[in-house]
Design a protein around this motif. Structure first.
Motif, short mmCIF file in Angstrom:
data_model
loop_
_atom_site.label_atom_id
_atom_site.label_comp_id
_atom_site.label_asym_id
_atom_site.label_seq_id
_atom_site.Cartn_x
_atom_site.Cartn_y
_atom_site.Cartn_z
N ILE A 148 -28.46 49.43 0.11
CA ILE A 148 -27.75 50.71 0.15
C ILE A 148 -26.63 50.67 1.19
O ILE A 148 -25.49 51.11 0.94
N ASN A 149 -26.96 50.13 2.36
CA ASN A 149 -25.95 50.06 3.42
C ASN A 149 -24.77 49.18 3.01
O ASN A 149 -23.60 49.54 3.24
N THR A 150 -25.09 48.03 2.42
CA THR A 150 -24.01 47.12 1.99
C THR A 150 -23.20 47.75 0.87
O THR A 150 -21.96 47.65 0.85
N TYR A 151 -23.90 48.38 -0.09
CA TYR A 151 -23.20 49.02 -1.21
C TYR A 151 -22.26 50.12 -0.69
O TYR A 151 -21.09 50.20 -1.11
N ASN A 152 -22.76 50.97 0.20
CA ASN A 152 -21.92 52.04 0.74
C ASN A 152 -20.74 51.47 1.52
O ASN A 152 -19.63 52.03 1.47
N SER A 153 -20.99 50.37 2.23
CA SER A 153 -19.89 49.75 2.98
C SER A 153 -18.80 49.25 2.04
O SER A 153 -17.59 49.43 2.30
N LEU A 154 -19.21 48.61 0.93
CA LEU A 154 -18.23 48.11 -0.03
C LEU A 154 -17.49 49.26 -0.71
O LEU A 154 -16.26 49.18 -0.94
N ILE A 155 -18.21 50.33 -1.05
CA ILE A 155 -17.56 51.49 -1.68
C ILE A 155 -16.55 52.11 -0.72
O ILE A 155 -15.42 52.48 -1.11
N ASN A 156 -16.94 52.23 0.56
CA ASN A 156 -16.02 52.80 1.55
C ASN A 156 -14.81 51.90 1.75
O ASN A 156 -13.67 52.39 1.91
N TYR A 157 -15.06 50.58 1.75
CA TYR A 157 -13.93 49.65 1.89
C TYR A 157 -13.01 49.74 0.67
O TYR A 157 -11.77 49.69 0.80
N LYS A 158 -13.62 49.87 -0.50
CA LYS A 158 -12.81 50.03 -1.73
C LYS A 158 -11.97 51.30 -1.67
O LYS A 158 -10.78 51.31 -2.05
N LEU A 159 -12.58 52.39 -1.17
CA LEU A 159 -11.83 53.64 -1.05
C LEU A 159 -10.67 53.51 -0.06
O LEU A 159 -9.55 54.01 -0.32
N ALA A 160 -10.95 52.82 1.05
CA ALA A 160 -9.87 52.61 2.02
C ALA A 160 -8.76 51.76 1.42
O ALA A 160 -7.55 52.02 1.64
N LYS A 161 -9.15 50.73 0.66
CA LYS A 161 -8.16 49.88 -0.01
C LYS A 161 -7.38 50.68 -1.05
O LYS A 161 -6.15 50.52 -1.20
N TYR A 162 -8.10 51.55 -1.76
CA TYR A 162 -7.46 52.39 -2.78
C TYR A 162 -6.40 53.30 -2.14
O TYR A 162 -5.28 53.44 -2.66
N ASN A 163 -6.78 53.91 -1.00
CA ASN A 163 -5.82 54.82 -0.34
C ASN A 163 -4.64 54.08 0.28
O ASN A 163 -3.61 54.69 0.56
N SER A 164 -4.82 52.77 0.50
CA SER A 164 -3.72 52.01 1.11
C SER A 164 -2.67 51.59 0.09
O SER A 164 -1.59 51.11 0.48
N ILE A 165 -2.97 51.74 -1.20
CA ILE A 165 -2.01 51.36 -2.24
C ILE A 165 -0.98 52.48 -2.36
O ILE A 165 -1.28 53.58 -2.83
N GLN A 166 0.22 52.20 -1.94
CA GLN A 166 1.31 53.19 -2.01
C GLN A 166 2.65 52.48 -1.94
O GLN A 166 2.76 51.39 -1.38
N ILE A 167 3.67 53.13 -2.51
CA ILE A 167 5.03 52.59 -2.49
C ILE A 167 6.01 53.73 -2.17
O ILE A 167 5.69 54.91 -2.37
N PHE A 168 7.16 53.34 -1.70
CA PHE A 168 8.19 54.33 -1.35
C PHE A 168 9.30 54.24 -2.40
O PHE A 168 9.98 53.22 -2.52
N ILE A 169 9.44 55.32 -3.20
CA ILE A 169 10.42 55.34 -4.28
C ILE A 169 11.19 56.66 -4.22
O ILE A 169 10.58 57.73 -4.12
#
Length: 327
Positions: A148-169
């Motif tokens: 559970i701890n590892t799964y939550n860590s990966l999900i949180n890391y995925k969310l952080a990675k998801y929020n980091s995807i951005q571009i300036f247009i």
């Protein structure tokens, strides 16, 4: 020695005492008998000579009494021997009874000891089983907690990675959901893809061109592809963990539910061409959204059924394959 034998011995003792008394008094008795009955005055030599045979008779009587005494002694020895035999037999019987009782006690002790050992063994086995069961439960709980701890860590890391995807247009920042929506809408508008007019490599080239058109050729959106590979780590964790099948299905469904519809469409397009993305979606049911009928031929052609989990999509998948079979 029995009571009858004791009475016999007492009787013989009395007889012997009586004989002894008579024997001691015998000279006096003999004197009275001789001088009053056999020899009467005057006491001449011829009268005393007639007493010789009588003396011989008393000598024989002495021998007779001696013989009787010997017989009595022999009989007494016989009685004593019989008494000793009875005593020995009684002692032997007592020893046999004692031996039998000791044997019974030994058997009872053996049975009691055996029963105690069996109870102790059973108790030890139960305690060992309980300890093992408790250990397994604790170990399972620890493993599940680590999962559970590892799964939550990966999900949180995925969310952080998801929020980091951005571009300036055009003077503003496009965030991840806007980018995935733009890619998905363009993908849904490509009728030639769903009409199976493009090969796998042509679909991949169109995907890369779309990313360049959105972000610009000098910027690109290659971080999207690396972001999708995080799902490989998540599904590897789920599949390699010691959890039940129901829990496995739950966490796979939970993972797919963290994705928006536009993100799933973008991954669907990327997995058509990129081998790494194509492999990670197998046996995951990650595509949990509903897809219209016009997408079914494309899905069946480029993917495996195990990539999808929506029941309507799976039903249409089977219907499409059945319609493709020659009649």
């Amino acid at each position: 020695m029995t009571l009858n034998n004791l009475k016999k011995i007492l009787l013989w003792v009395l007889v012997l005492i009586f004989v002894l008394i008579v024997w001691i008094k015998f000279p006096l008795i003999f004197k009275e008998w001789v001088f009053k009955l056999l020899v009467k005055p005057p006491f001449t030599p011829e009268a005393f000579t007639s007493l010789g045979p009588i003396g011989d008779i008393f000598g024989a009587l002495t021998a007779l009494l001696t013989s009787l005494t010997l017989i009595i002694v022999i009989y007494t020895a016989y009685l004593q021997r019989q008494a000793n035999i009875h005593a020995r037999d009684a002692m032997a019987e007592q020893l046999r009874q004692a031996g039998k009782a000791a044997k019974n006690q030994l058997e009872q002790a053996k049975e009691a000891t055996k029963e105690q050992l069996e109870q102790a063994r059973e108790s030890t086995t139960q305690q060992l089983d309980l300890a093992q069961s408790t250990h397994r439960a604790q170990l399972k709980e620890t493993i599940y907690s680590n999962f559970i701890n590892t799964y939550n860590s990966l999900i949180n890391y995925k969310l952080a990675k998801y929020n980091s995807i951005q571009i300036f247009i055009d003077g503003r920042v496009w965030h991840s959901e806007e980018i995935f929506k733009e890619i998905a809408l363009y993908f849904l508008g490509q009728r030639r893809i769903f009409d199976l007019k493009l090969s796998r490599s042509e679909i991949g080239a169109l995907y890369n061109k779309t990313l360049d058109n959105i972000a610009g050729a000098d910027k690109g959106l290659n971080e999207i592809n690396s972001y999708f590979l995080l799902y490989q780590s998540i599904y590897d964790l789920i599949n390699n963990s010691e959890i039940s099948e129901e829990e496995n299905v739950f966490f796979r469904k939970t993972t797919s539910n963290t994705m928006s519809n536009h993100e799933q469409l973008t991954l669907l397009w990327a997995a058509t061409y990129f081998e790494d993305c194509h492999e990670l979606v197998k046996n995951t049911g990650i595509f949990s959204q509903f897809y219209p009928d016009e997408l079914i031929p494309f899905l069946v052609t480029f993917f495996e059924k195990s990539c999808f989990s929506h029941p309507d999509t799976l039903s249409k998948w089977d219907q499409y394959l059945n319609n493709q079979k020659p009649t």
